[in-house]
Design a protein around this motif. Structure first.
Motif: not given
Length: 102
Positions: A4-5, A11-12, A51-58, A63-65
């Motif tokens: 999440x961080x 995004x920032x 997002x396909x390159x990183x399942x955690x980000x996917x 969850x973030x949004x």
């Protein structure tokens, strides 16, 4: 750093961020291709996060949004929406106005 961080930092850091399947040059889904092409049509530079390159980000971006689908567009740290919303904004001219304000 939590996922999440990491997402918050991305995004920032970038004024326009598109979380998508694939890359801007090689999208791997029709909705992501549509979103990237509409941003390109606005003439704006954007960071594309595959997002396909990183399942955690996917999973983390959903969850973030609190938004269940990919792609997801963020402008100046604000969640804008997915492919359909981006297309509607483009057709109405709202997306172009938003990008001109950057």
């Amino acid at each position: 750093m939590s996922i999440q961080d990491k997402i918050k930092q991305q995004i920032e850091t970038y004024p326009v961020v598109l979380y998508m399947k694939g890359t801007a040059e090689m999208p791997e889904c029709g909705f992501s291709a549509r979103a990237a092409n509409l941003l390109k049509a606005c003439g704006v530079q954007f960071a594309a996060v595959n997002v396909l390159a990183d399942p955690e980000i996917r999973q983390g971006i959903k969850e973030f949004s609190n938004w269940p689908t990919i792609p997801q567009l963020y402008v100046k740290g604000e969640f804008i929406g997915g492919s359909d919303i981006i297309a509607e904004m483009y057709e109405s001219g709202e997306l172009q106005q938003l990008m001109k304000a950057l």
